[in-house]
Write a protein that holds these residues in place. Structure first.
Motif, PDB file in Angstrom:
ATOM      1  N   LYS A   8      -2.059 -40.129  24.041  1.00 10.52           N
ATOM      2  CA  LYS A   8      -1.502 -39.116  23.167  1.00 10.52           C
ATOM      3  C   LYS A   8      -0.373 -39.689  22.320  1.00 10.52           C
ATOM      4  O   LYS A   8       0.161 -40.746  22.605  1.00 10.52           O
ATOM      5  N   THR A   9      -0.018 -38.948  21.276  1.00  6.88           N
ATOM      6  CA  THR A   9       1.211 -39.228  20.550  1.00  6.88           C
ATOM      7  C   THR A   9       2.316 -38.543  21.344  1.00  6.88           C
ATOM      8  O   THR A   9       2.258 -37.341  21.593  1.00  6.88           O
ATOM      9  N   ASN A  10       3.313 -39.315  21.760  1.00  3.66           N
ATOM     10  CA  ASN A  10       4.376 -38.799  22.616  1.00  3.66           C
ATOM     11  C   ASN A  10       5.641 -38.582  21.801  1.00  3.66           C
ATOM     12  O   ASN A  10       6.104 -39.491  21.118  1.00  3.66           O
ATOM     13  N   VAL A  11       6.194 -37.362  21.909  1.00  5.80           N
ATOM     14  CA  VAL A  11       7.369 -36.961  21.152  1.00  5.80           C
ATOM     15  C   VAL A  11       8.475 -36.570  22.131  1.00  5.80           C
ATOM     16  O   VAL A  11       8.260 -35.729  23.008  1.00  5.80           O
ATOM     17  N   LEU A  12       9.653 -37.173  21.957  1.00  8.37           N
ATOM     18  CA  LEU A  12      10.812 -36.862  22.796  1.00  8.37           C
ATOM     19  C   LEU A  12      11.939 -36.326  21.919  1.00  8.37           C
ATOM     20  O   LEU A  12      12.345 -36.977  20.952  1.00  8.37           O
ATOM     21  N   PHE A  13      12.436 -35.137  22.249  1.00 11.64           N
ATOM     22  CA  PHE A  13      13.568 -34.540  21.560  1.00 11.64           C
ATOM     23  C   PHE A  13      14.824 -34.806  22.377  1.00 11.64           C
ATOM     24  O   PHE A  13      14.819 -34.638  23.594  1.00 11.64           O
ATOM     25  N   VAL A  14      15.914 -35.199  21.701  1.00  9.43           N
ATOM     26  CA  VAL A  14      17.122 -35.612  22.411  1.00  9.43           C
ATOM     27  C   VAL A  14      18.370 -34.943  21.832  1.00  9.43           C
ATOM     28  O   VAL A  14      18.579 -34.947  20.621  1.00  9.43           O
ATOM     29  N   CYS A  15      19.177 -34.392  22.740  1.00  6.69           N
ATOM     30  CA  CYS A  15      20.514 -33.921  22.383  1.00  6.69           C
ATOM     31  C   CYS A  15      21.472 -34.467  23.441  1.00  6.69           C
ATOM     32  O   CYS A  15      21.118 -35.394  24.171  1.00  6.69           O
ATOM     33  N   MET A  16      22.639 -33.918  23.559  1.00  8.99           N
ATOM     34  CA  MET A  16      23.624 -34.473  24.479  1.00  8.99           C
ATOM     35  C   MET A  16      23.318 -34.133  25.941  1.00  8.99           C
ATOM     36  O   MET A  16      23.167 -35.012  26.776  1.00  8.99           O
ATOM     37  N   HIS A  40      -3.995 -31.385  23.289  1.00 11.36           N
ATOM     38  CA  HIS A  40      -4.680 -32.507  23.954  1.00 11.36           C
ATOM     39  C   HIS A  40      -4.316 -33.846  23.325  1.00 11.36           C
ATOM     40  O   HIS A  40      -4.649 -34.893  23.859  1.00 11.36           O
ATOM     41  N   PHE A  41      -3.651 -33.802  22.172  1.00 18.22           N
ATOM     42  CA  PHE A  41      -3.339 -35.025  21.433  1.00 18.22           C
ATOM     43  C   PHE A  41      -1.847 -35.363  21.376  1.00 18.22           C
ATOM     44  O   PHE A  41      -1.486 -36.469  20.992  1.00 18.22           O
ATOM     45  N   ILE A  42      -1.004 -34.396  21.720  1.00 21.37           N
ATOM     46  CA  ILE A  42       0.446 -34.591  21.586  1.00 21.37           C
ATOM     47  C   ILE A  42       1.131 -34.224  22.897  1.00 21.37           C
ATOM     48  O   ILE A  42       0.962 -33.108  23.406  1.00 21.37           O
ATOM     49  N   TYR A  43       1.920 -35.159  23.429  1.00 17.50           N
ATOM     50  CA  TYR A  43       2.729 -34.922  24.623  1.00 17.50           C
ATOM     51  C   TYR A  43       4.174 -34.728  24.175  1.00 17.50           C
ATOM     52  O   TYR A  43       4.678 -35.500  23.354  1.00 17.50           O
ATOM     53  N   ILE A  44       4.834 -33.722  24.716  1.00 21.37           N
ATOM     54  CA  ILE A  44       6.183 -33.353  24.275  1.00 21.37           C
ATOM     55  C   ILE A  44       7.124 -33.289  25.479  1.00 21.37           C
ATOM     56  O   ILE A  44       6.761 -32.748  26.529  1.00 21.37           O
ATOM     57  N   ASP A  45       8.327 -33.812  25.301  1.00 19.82           N
ATOM     58  CA  ASP A  45       9.342 -33.764  26.343  1.00 19.82           C
ATOM     59  C   ASP A  45      10.714 -33.722  25.665  1.00 19.82           C
ATOM     60  O   ASP A  45      10.818 -33.881  24.445  1.00 19.82           O
ATOM     61  N   SER A  46      11.746 -33.509  26.467  1.00 14.19           N
ATOM     62  CA  SER A  46      13.113 -33.525  25.949  1.00 14.19           C
ATOM     63  C   SER A  46      14.021 -34.165  26.982  1.00 14.19           C
ATOM     64  O   SER A  46      13.698 -34.206  28.164  1.00 14.19           O
ATOM     65  N   ASP A  85      11.656 -44.508  28.453  1.00 10.29           N
ATOM     66  CA  ASP A  85      11.326 -43.564  27.376  1.00 10.29           C
ATOM     67  C   ASP A  85      11.141 -44.280  26.035  1.00 10.29           C
ATOM     68  O   ASP A  85      10.332 -43.859  25.215  1.00 10.29           O
ATOM     69  N   PHE A  86      11.874 -45.360  25.829  1.00  6.67           N
ATOM     70  CA  PHE A  86      11.783 -46.067  24.546  1.00  6.67           C
ATOM     71  C   PHE A  86      10.402 -46.674  24.326  1.00  6.67           C
ATOM     72  O   PHE A  86       9.929 -46.763  23.200  1.00  6.67           O
ATOM     73  N   SER A  87       9.733 -47.067  25.391  1.00 12.30           N
ATOM     74  CA  SER A  87       8.374 -47.616  25.250  1.00 12.30           C
ATOM     75  C   SER A  87       7.311 -46.520  25.357  1.00 12.30           C
ATOM     76  O   SER A  87       6.226 -46.661  24.806  1.00 12.30           O
ATOM     77  N   ARG A  88       7.599 -45.428  26.036  1.00 15.04           N
ATOM     78  CA  ARG A  88       6.623 -44.350  26.256  1.00 15.04           C
ATOM     79  C   ARG A  88       6.443 -43.421  25.060  1.00 15.04           C
ATOM     80  O   ARG A  88       5.375 -42.860  24.861  1.00 15.04           O
ATOM     81  N   PHE A  89       7.500 -43.224  24.283  1.00 15.54           N
ATOM     82  CA  PHE A  89       7.462 -42.229  23.207  1.00 15.54           C
ATOM     83  C   PHE A  89       7.421 -42.903  21.845  1.00 15.54           C
ATOM     84  O   PHE A  89       8.226 -43.779  21.561  1.00 15.54           O
ATOM     85  N   GLN A  90       6.477 -42.467  21.002  1.00 13.29           N
ATOM     86  CA  GLN A  90       6.373 -43.005  19.648  1.00 13.29           C
ATOM     87  C   GLN A  90       7.404 -42.367  18.718  1.00 13.29           C
ATOM     88  O   GLN A  90       7.783 -42.951  17.706  1.00 13.29           O
ATOM     89  N   TYR A  91       7.840 -41.149  19.046  1.00 13.11           N
ATOM     90  CA  TYR A  91       8.833 -40.414  18.267  1.00 13.11           C
ATOM     91  C   TYR A  91       9.959 -40.005  19.205  1.00 13.11           C
ATOM     92  O   TYR A  91       9.729 -39.242  20.147  1.00 13.11           O
ATOM     93  N   ILE A  92      11.153 -40.522  18.947  1.00 13.45           N
ATOM     94  CA  ILE A  92      12.340 -40.161  19.730  1.00 13.45           C
ATOM     95  C   ILE A  92      13.318 -39.579  18.725  1.00 13.45           C
ATOM     96  O   ILE A  92      13.933 -40.308  17.941  1.00 13.45           O
ATOM     97  N   LEU A  93      13.410 -38.258  18.735  1.00 12.16           N
ATOM     98  CA  LEU A  93      14.090 -37.539  17.660  1.00 12.16           C
ATOM     99  C   LEU A  93      15.377 -36.887  18.147  1.00 12.16           C
ATOM    100  O   LEU A  93      15.353 -35.959  18.968  1.00 12.16           O
TER     101      LEU A  93
END
Length: 171
Positions: A8-16, A40-46, A85-93
């Motif tokens: 999947k395309t993995n997206v991680l949202f980050v705050c403090m 089924h194509f995008i995995y999301i976490d924070s 997380d840096f290797s697992r997620f393609q988007y770290i926002l």
């Protein structure tokens, strides 16, 4: 057919602290992804850059504001960004410049291009680059976060959908 997280395309949202902004983005983006039939194509976490609230649910005020708009965050739990997380997620926002800088310090050089600000995907808030932290403010701050996150979520979903179409055509 199920897809593994690696496919999947993995997206991680980050705050403090991972109790207000990033879990809001997590819940809102999951909702939009599911509505588009792309779960089924995008995995999301924070996650958070700090370990202040590990294991805690999102802030009660964030949950209440989100529920009013149909987003459920009750199953989310705060965690700190992990080295893998840096290797697992393609988007770290990141939600703001301060947290982006903290991520840039910890991120290996080969993954720096995965880091960015979430609002870079906003369509409506072109001049605004940061999602403000509502923690010390009133309920209006949580509503503003939702406004920003909803817009950026739509922009990010369009970006990812366009990528899938481009990749499908190239195959």
């Amino acid at each position: 057919m199920g897809y593994s997280q690696a496919e999947k395309t993995n997206v991680l949202f980050v705050c403090m602290g991972n109790i207000c902004r990033s879990p809001t983005a997590d819940a809102v983006f999951k909702h939009h992804v599911k509505s588009a039939g792309l779960e089924h194509f995008i995995y999301i976490d924070s996650a958070g850059t700090h370990a202040y609230h590990i294991g805690n649910p999102p802030d009660r005020r964030s949950q209440q504001a989100a529920l009013k708009r149909g987003y459920n965050m009750q199953d989310l739990r705060a965690r700190k960004v992990a080295p893998e997380d840096f290797s697992r997620f393609q988007y770290i926002l990141a939600m703001d410049y301060h947290n982006l800088e903290l991520l840039q310090k910890d991120c290996p050089p080969e993954y720096q291009d995965r880091l960015g600000l979430f609002l870079q995907y906003s369509n409506q808030w072109n001049t605004r680059k940061e999602v403000p932290d509502p923690y010390f403010g009133g309920s209006h701050g949580f509503e503003k976060v939702l406004d920003l996150v909803e817009d950026a979520s739509q922009g990010l979903l369009k970006h990812l959908s366009d990528q899938y179409r481009t990749n499908a055509v190239e195959r």
